[in-house]
Write a protein that holds these residues in place. Structure first.
Motif, short mmCIF file in Angstrom:
data_model
loop_
_atom_site.label_atom_id
_atom_site.label_comp_id
_atom_site.label_asym_id
_atom_site.label_seq_id
_atom_site.Cartn_x
_atom_site.Cartn_y
_atom_site.Cartn_z
N PRO A 25 10.91 -107.76 -34.15
CA PRO A 25 11.09 -106.47 -34.82
C PRO A 25 12.41 -106.44 -35.57
O PRO A 25 13.41 -106.96 -35.11
N ILE A 26 12.37 -105.84 -36.74
CA ILE A 26 13.58 -105.79 -37.55
C ILE A 26 14.50 -104.69 -37.04
O ILE A 26 14.06 -103.75 -36.35
N ALA A 27 15.74 -104.77 -37.41
CA ALA A 27 16.75 -103.83 -36.94
C ALA A 27 16.50 -102.44 -37.54
O ALA A 27 15.86 -102.29 -38.58
N TRP A 28 17.06 -101.43 -36.91
CA TRP A 28 16.82 -100.05 -37.34
C TRP A 28 17.36 -99.80 -38.74
O TRP A 28 16.84 -98.95 -39.47
N GLY A 29 18.38 -100.49 -39.14
CA GLY A 29 18.94 -100.30 -40.49
C GLY A 29 17.96 -100.67 -41.58
O GLY A 29 17.90 -100.02 -42.63
N TRP A 30 17.19 -101.72 -41.32
CA TRP A 30 16.16 -102.11 -42.29
C TRP A 30 15.06 -101.06 -42.35
O TRP A 30 14.55 -100.74 -43.42
#
Length: 157
Positions: A25-30
């Motif tokens: 899973p990608i980071a929340w910023g992305w």
């Protein structure tokens, strides 16, 4: 006592490297960047649709005025276009010189009140006018300049 190099090495297991990090899973910023981009695109699309819908009566009036050639038809289309943008209670009751004054207050240079007699002849005479195309261009110019109405405008009536 001499020891050889082979004997001095400890029996160690081979080195195990960790797995490469995955993209998901990608980071929340992305996720925030993707969401912000989608929100911007949605806002732009809604603004485009709103503006297209807001300018539809103006574009239709301009197209019909330029397609017709009679001042009476152009003047009627101008009235219909004005009713699309201005409050009906304010515009529908205006007739004669009050109507021409209202039209002139919505544009920078007066087009109608100065030509009142010419417009009366054009609207109520069955004979063709020599300068009918000029009157039709006045209607087209008014629709182009006055519609949609600006926030601050003079009230007549």
């Amino acid at each position: 006592m001499s020891t050889t190099n082979k004997e001095s090495l400890l029996p160690l297991n081979p080195m195990h490297l960790p797995e490469l990090p995955s993209w998901f899973p990608i980071a929340w910023g992305w996720w925030a960047s993707v969401g912000g981009t989608l929100l911007c695109l949605l806002t732009l699309w809604l603004a485009y649709r709103w503006n297209k819908k807001r300018l539809a009566p103006k574009k239709a009036a301009l197209r019909l005025i330029q397609a017709g050639g009679k001042p009476a038809e152009a003047f009627e289309l101008l009235r219909q276009a004005a009713l699309c943008y201005y409050p009906r209670e304010e515009v529908a009751k205006l007739t004669g010189k009050e109507w021409y004054a209202f039209l002139d207050t919505q544009v920078k240079s007066p087009l109608f009140l100065d030509n009142y007699e010419l417009w009366q002849v054009a609207l109520y005479s069955k004979e063709p006018l020599i300068n009918a195309s000029e009157l039709v261009s006045h209607c087209s110019q008014w629709v182009d300049e006055a519609l949609p109405p600006k926030r601050r405008r003079a009230k007549v009536g």
